[in-house]
Design a protein around this motif. Structure first.
Motif, PDB file in Angstrom:
ATOM      1  N   ALA A   1       0.870  -1.245   0.026  1.00  0.00           N
ATOM      2  CA  ALA A   1       0.152   0.179  -0.118  1.00  0.00           C
ATOM      3  C   ALA A   1       0.982   1.086   0.037  1.00  0.00           C
ATOM      4  N   GLN A   2       1.847   1.202   0.671  1.00  0.00           N
ATOM      5  CA  GLN A   2       2.930   2.384   0.719  1.00  0.00           C
ATOM      6  C   GLN A   2       3.394   2.405  -0.367  1.00  0.00           C
ATOM      7  N   ALA A   3       3.700   1.698  -1.385  1.00  0.00           N
ATOM      8  CA  ALA A   3       4.450   1.545  -2.477  1.00  0.00           C
ATOM      9  C   ALA A   3       3.418   2.293  -3.540  1.00  0.00           C
ATOM     10  N   HIS A   4       2.040   1.715  -3.440  1.00  0.00           N
ATOM     11  CA  HIS A   4       1.076   2.287  -4.223  1.00  0.00           C
ATOM     12  C   HIS A   4       0.948   3.868  -3.993  1.00  0.00           C
ATOM     13  N   ARG A   5       0.998   4.140  -2.756  1.00  0.00           N
ATOM     14  CA  ARG A   5       0.704   5.716  -2.709  1.00  0.00           C
ATOM     15  C   ARG A   5       1.630   6.564  -3.203  1.00  0.00           C
ATOM     16  N   TYR A   6       3.154   5.996  -3.188  1.00  0.00           N
ATOM     17  CA  TYR A   6       4.202   6.786  -3.716  1.00  0.00           C
ATOM     18  C   TYR A   6       3.940   6.911  -5.167  1.00  0.00           C
ATOM     19  N   LEU A   7       3.497   5.772  -5.795  1.00  0.00           N
ATOM     20  CA  LEU A   7       3.601   5.801  -7.372  1.00  0.00           C
ATOM     21  C   LEU A   7       2.260   6.418  -7.991  1.00  0.00           C
ATOM     22  N   TYR A   8       1.072   6.050  -7.231  1.00  0.00           N
ATOM     23  CA  TYR A   8      -0.301   6.496  -7.799  1.00  0.00           C
ATOM     24  C   TYR A   8      -0.738   7.865  -7.091  1.00  0.00           C
ATOM     25  N   GLY A   9      -0.099   8.278  -6.123  1.00  0.00           N
ATOM     26  CA  GLY A   9      -0.658   9.309  -5.215  1.00  0.00           C
ATOM     27  C   GLY A   9      -1.694   9.160  -4.345  1.00  0.00           C
ATOM     28  N   ASP A  10      -2.653   8.433  -4.808  1.00  0.00           N
ATOM     29  CA  ASP A  10      -3.994   8.530  -3.844  1.00  0.00           C
ATOM     30  C   ASP A  10      -4.418   6.815  -4.157  1.00  0.00           C
ATOM     31  N   GLN A  11      -4.174   6.161  -2.980  1.00  0.00           N
ATOM     32  CA  GLN A  11      -4.384   4.812  -2.975  1.00  0.00           C
ATOM     33  C   GLN A  11      -5.521   4.294  -3.152  1.00  0.00           C
ATOM     34  N   ALA A  12      -6.454   5.189  -2.467  1.00  0.00           N
ATOM     35  CA  ALA A  12      -7.959   4.744  -2.670  1.00  0.00           C
ATOM     36  C   ALA A  12      -8.507   4.923  -3.854  1.00  0.00           C
ATOM     37  N   ARG A  13      -8.108   5.905  -4.646  1.00  0.00           N
ATOM     38  CA  ARG A  13      -8.465   6.351  -6.033  1.00  0.00           C
ATOM     39  C   ARG A  13      -8.089   5.061  -6.840  1.00  0.00           C
ATOM     40  N   TRP A  14      -6.792   4.890  -6.639  1.00  0.00           N
ATOM     41  CA  TRP A  14      -6.159   3.777  -7.563  1.00  0.00           C
ATOM     42  C   TRP A  14      -6.791   2.477  -7.467  1.00  0.00           C
ATOM     43  N   PHE A  15      -7.114   2.227  -6.330  1.00  0.00           N
ATOM     44  CA  PHE A  15      -7.709   0.851  -5.980  1.00  0.00           C
ATOM     45  C   PHE A  15      -8.873   0.636  -6.545  1.00  0.00           C
ATOM     46  N   ARG A  16      -9.789   1.651  -6.298  1.00  0.00           N
ATOM     47  CA  ARG A  16     -11.218   1.745  -7.009  1.00  0.00           C
ATOM     48  C   ARG A  16     -11.240   1.596  -8.612  1.00  0.00           C
ATOM     49  N   ALA A  17     -10.348   2.497  -9.099  1.00  0.00           N
ATOM     50  CA  ALA A  17     -10.152   2.168 -10.322  1.00  0.00           C
ATOM     51  C   ALA A  17      -9.527   1.140 -11.170  1.00  0.00           C
ATOM     52  N   GLU A  18      -8.628   0.615 -10.534  1.00  0.00           N
ATOM     53  CA  GLU A  18      -7.804  -0.445 -11.011  1.00  0.00           C
ATOM     54  C   GLU A  18      -8.862  -1.684 -10.822  1.00  0.00           C
ATOM     55  N   VAL A  19      -9.404  -1.867  -9.524  1.00  0.00           N
ATOM     56  CA  VAL A  19     -10.492  -3.012  -9.399  1.00  0.00           C
ATOM     57  C   VAL A  19     -11.711  -3.096 -10.390  1.00  0.00           C
ATOM     58  N   THR A  20     -12.277  -1.785 -10.794  1.00  0.00           N
ATOM     59  CA  THR A  20     -13.459  -1.717 -11.614  1.00  0.00           C
ATOM     60  C   THR A  20     -12.951  -1.831 -12.875  1.00  0.00           C
ATOM     61  N   VAL A  21     -11.692  -1.467 -13.461  1.00  0.00           N
ATOM     62  CA  VAL A  21     -11.229  -1.496 -14.991  1.00  0.00           C
ATOM     63  C   VAL A  21     -10.874  -3.285 -15.318  1.00  0.00           C
ATOM     64  N   ASN A  22     -10.289  -3.779 -13.945  1.00  0.00           N
ATOM     65  CA  ASN A  22     -10.036  -4.992 -14.268  1.00  0.00           C
ATOM     66  C   ASN A  22     -11.446  -5.974 -14.189  1.00  0.00           C
TER      67      ASN A  22
END
Length: 215
Positions: free
Chosen positions: A100-121
């Protein structure tokens, strides 16, 4: 997945990605050149993620040697983020692990990335769920279900495969249109992660170069 395996796999990917980046040179002092292919871009993000996870796991292991590697990597229950899909399935993840820490660094907003990634996948499963609402498709499913196991002729004559090939593309287009904002967010955050990954890995030595080992 063990942390040791993940580190080994990540460094293999990192070496290949870094070789391609360094061979291509840099676009400028602030932003290295980016890989051209979609696969190479995905590999670049994965390599940067592994570097970040390695650093985090090392720090946490030093701070608390008795801590579970799995908890350090993925986080501890309960999961703080969740997305319920149109199919009815709920996907959850943690915010306190090294991943999760890596995702925050790379994507900026972990929650937004999680929602978008799960939806798109899960666009295709959602399209398939919509397909099952079509009475023609349900009838074909029933015909297929009545076939004996291994009866390929019966399966073919059920018409299920042909019907799916005709109907599914339109359902998928409709699902993609319904989730255009999620897709736009996914692409925007992946682009951010790509640039951050390139900056993170720029100048790191490849296995063929002398220099300190990656941290």
């Amino acid at each position: 997945m063990s942390a040791a395996w993940a580190r080994g796999a990540g460094r293999t990917v990192a070496g290949a990605v870094l070789t391609a980046l360094l061979a291509g040179g840099c676009a400028g002092p602030q932003q290295p050149a980016l890989p051209a292919s979609a696969q190479a871009r995905s590999d670049l993000i994965k390599a940067a993620q592994q570097v970040l996870v390695d650093r985090c796991m090392t720090t946490r292991g030093t701070a608390d040697p008795a801590a579970s590697q799995e908890d350090a990597l993925f986080g501890t229950d309960p999961a703080e983020l969740e997305v319920t899909l149109a199919t009815g399935h709920t996907v959850r993840t943690h915010t306190d692990g090294c991943l999760a820490q890596a995702h925050r660094y790379l994507y900026g907003d972990q929650a937004r990335w999680f929602r978008a990634e799960v939806t798109v996948n899960n666009l295709r499963p959602e399209a398939q769920a919509r397909l099952k609402q079509d009475p023609r498709y349900r009838a074909a499913l029933a015909r297929r279900a009545a076939c004996s196991e291994g009866d390929t002729r019966c399966a073919r004559e059920s018409g299920l495969d042909d019907l799916r090939a005709r109907l599914e593309p339109a359902r998928l287009r409709a699902v993609r249109a319904a989730h255009r904002e999620d897709i736009a967010t996914y692409e925007r955050l992946r682009d951010r992660a790509l640039h951050r990954a390139a900056r993170l890995l720029a100048g790191r030595p490849t296995p063929h170069q002398k220099g300190p080992a990656p941290s």
